[in-house]
Design a protein around this motif. Structure first.
Motif, PDB file in Angstrom:
ATOM      1  N   ASP A 115       1.047  -1.083  -0.023  1.00  0.00           N
ATOM      2  CA  ASP A 115      -0.068  -0.073   0.027  1.00  0.00           C
ATOM      3  C   ASP A 115       0.935   1.246   0.059  1.00  0.00           C
ATOM      4  O   ASP A 115       2.060   1.219   0.078  1.00  0.00           O
ATOM      5  CB  ASP A 115      -0.792  -0.148   1.244  1.00  0.00           C
ATOM      6  N   GLU A 116       0.468   2.486  -0.339  1.00  0.00           N
ATOM      7  CA  GLU A 116       1.145   3.776  -0.259  1.00  0.00           C
ATOM      8  C   GLU A 116       0.436   4.849   0.462  1.00  0.00           C
ATOM      9  O   GLU A 116      -0.694   4.544   1.018  1.00  0.00           O
ATOM     10  CB  GLU A 116       1.264   4.046  -1.754  1.00  0.00           C
ATOM     11  N   ALA A 117       1.111   5.789   0.741  1.00  0.00           N
ATOM     12  CA  ALA A 117       0.629   6.981   1.438  1.00  0.00           C
ATOM     13  C   ALA A 117       1.038   8.284   0.818  1.00  0.00           C
ATOM     14  O   ALA A 117       2.325   8.203   0.438  1.00  0.00           O
ATOM     15  CB  ALA A 117       1.172   6.975   3.070  1.00  0.00           C
ATOM     16  N   GLY A 118       0.288   9.216   0.785  1.00  0.00           N
ATOM     17  CA  GLY A 118       0.550  10.421   0.263  1.00  0.00           C
ATOM     18  C   GLY A 118       0.098  10.591  -1.259  1.00  0.00           C
ATOM     19  O   GLY A 118       0.674  11.855  -1.917  1.00  0.00           O
ATOM     20  N   ARG A 119      -0.534   9.796  -1.650  1.00  0.00           N
ATOM     21  CA  ARG A 119      -0.853   9.886  -3.213  1.00  0.00           C
ATOM     22  C   ARG A 119      -1.730  11.174  -3.358  1.00  0.00           C
ATOM     23  O   ARG A 119      -1.267  11.824  -4.547  1.00  0.00           O
ATOM     24  CB  ARG A 119      -1.809   8.555  -3.669  1.00  0.00           C
ATOM     25  N   GLY A 120      -2.293  11.555  -2.640  1.00  0.00           N
ATOM     26  CA  GLY A 120      -3.025  12.747  -2.907  1.00  0.00           C
ATOM     27  C   GLY A 120      -2.925  14.090  -2.460  1.00  0.00           C
ATOM     28  O   GLY A 120      -3.306  15.130  -2.462  1.00  0.00           O
ATOM     29  N   ALA A 121      -1.503  14.022  -1.585  1.00  0.00           N
ATOM     30  CA  ALA A 121      -0.803  15.171  -1.075  1.00  0.00           C
ATOM     31  C   ALA A 121      -0.309  16.272  -2.240  1.00  0.00           C
ATOM     32  O   ALA A 121      -0.105  15.667  -3.503  1.00  0.00           O
ATOM     33  CB  ALA A 121       0.252  14.932  -0.124  1.00  0.00           C
TER      34      ALA A 121
END
Length: 221
Positions: free
Chosen positions: A24-30
């Protein structure tokens, strides 16, 4: 609220794939900073659910609880890998290819080679491994939920430490680069910084305004 299970992983285990990595990922929409991905391989067996009680989609957990769970995940997991794609790669490649690149780097960072993958939403066409990618996997698969926590904690720490120290005034420690009112006001007050994703519309609009202002000042001088 349904808790994540090992159902997706067990399907691979039943076929003989023992090292199943959740991704999974984090920060895609930042608007600013890197997109961070994590890969987590959990040991076989239903008892792992009890060992990781409380692990779920990172968006449903407070920052303090995420920090505690991240330590437990690292203690329990067979392997953990983290990968990054920086903002200039996001601008060059686009957010989806950059996210895939971060995931591939997370896989490369694993100390063991996985046999199969369970992924939140995105397939990895350049990775020659059996894959099961489906929406909301971070809420349905325990290894993907664990990966979402590892990725979120790693990114939040970086944004609160490095980003805040190198670019003070933007509030990165608070909003982590996401599009909050505080971030919007800082953009208008301070302008675009090197951490910003120039191809994201709010940043591009701010950059365009800055350029227009500079040209206007130059032509009127």
């Amino acid at each position: 609220m349904n808790l994540p299970t090992l159902e997706a992983e067990a399907r691979f285990w039943a076929r003989g794939f023992q090292r199943v990595a959740g991704l999974d990922e984090a920060g895609r929409g930042a608007w600013a900073g890197p997109v961070v991905a994590a890969a987590v391989i959990l040991p076989l067996g239903d008892d792992i659910c009890a060992a990781l009680t409380g692990v779920r989609d990172s968006k449903q957990i407070s920052p303090a609880v995420r920090e505690t769970l991240a330590l437990r995940i690292r203690d329990v997991a067979l392997a953990v890998g983290v990968g990054w794609s920086e903002q200039h790669e996001i601008d060059t490649l686009g957010i989806v290819p950059a996210t895939r690149l971060a995931m591939q780097r997370a896989l490369a960072a694993l100390p063991v080679t996985p046999d199969a993958l369970v992924i939140d939403a995105l397939r990895l066409p350049d990775v020659n491994l059996p894959q099961n990618a489906f929406p909301y996997a971070d809420a349905r698969s325990l290894s993907v939920a664990a990966a979402s926590i590892i990725a979120k904690v790693a990114r939040d720490r970086w944004m609160a430490d490095v980003a805040e120290k190198e670019f003070p005034g933007y509030g990165f420690a608070q909003h982590k680069g996401y599009g909050t009112r505080q971030h919007q006001e800082a953009l208008h007050r301070l302008g675009v910084c090197p951490l910003h994703r120039l191809t994201f519309r709010p940043v591009a609009l701010c950059l365009s305004t800055d350029i227009e202002r500079i040209l206007t000042d130059f032509l009127s001088s």
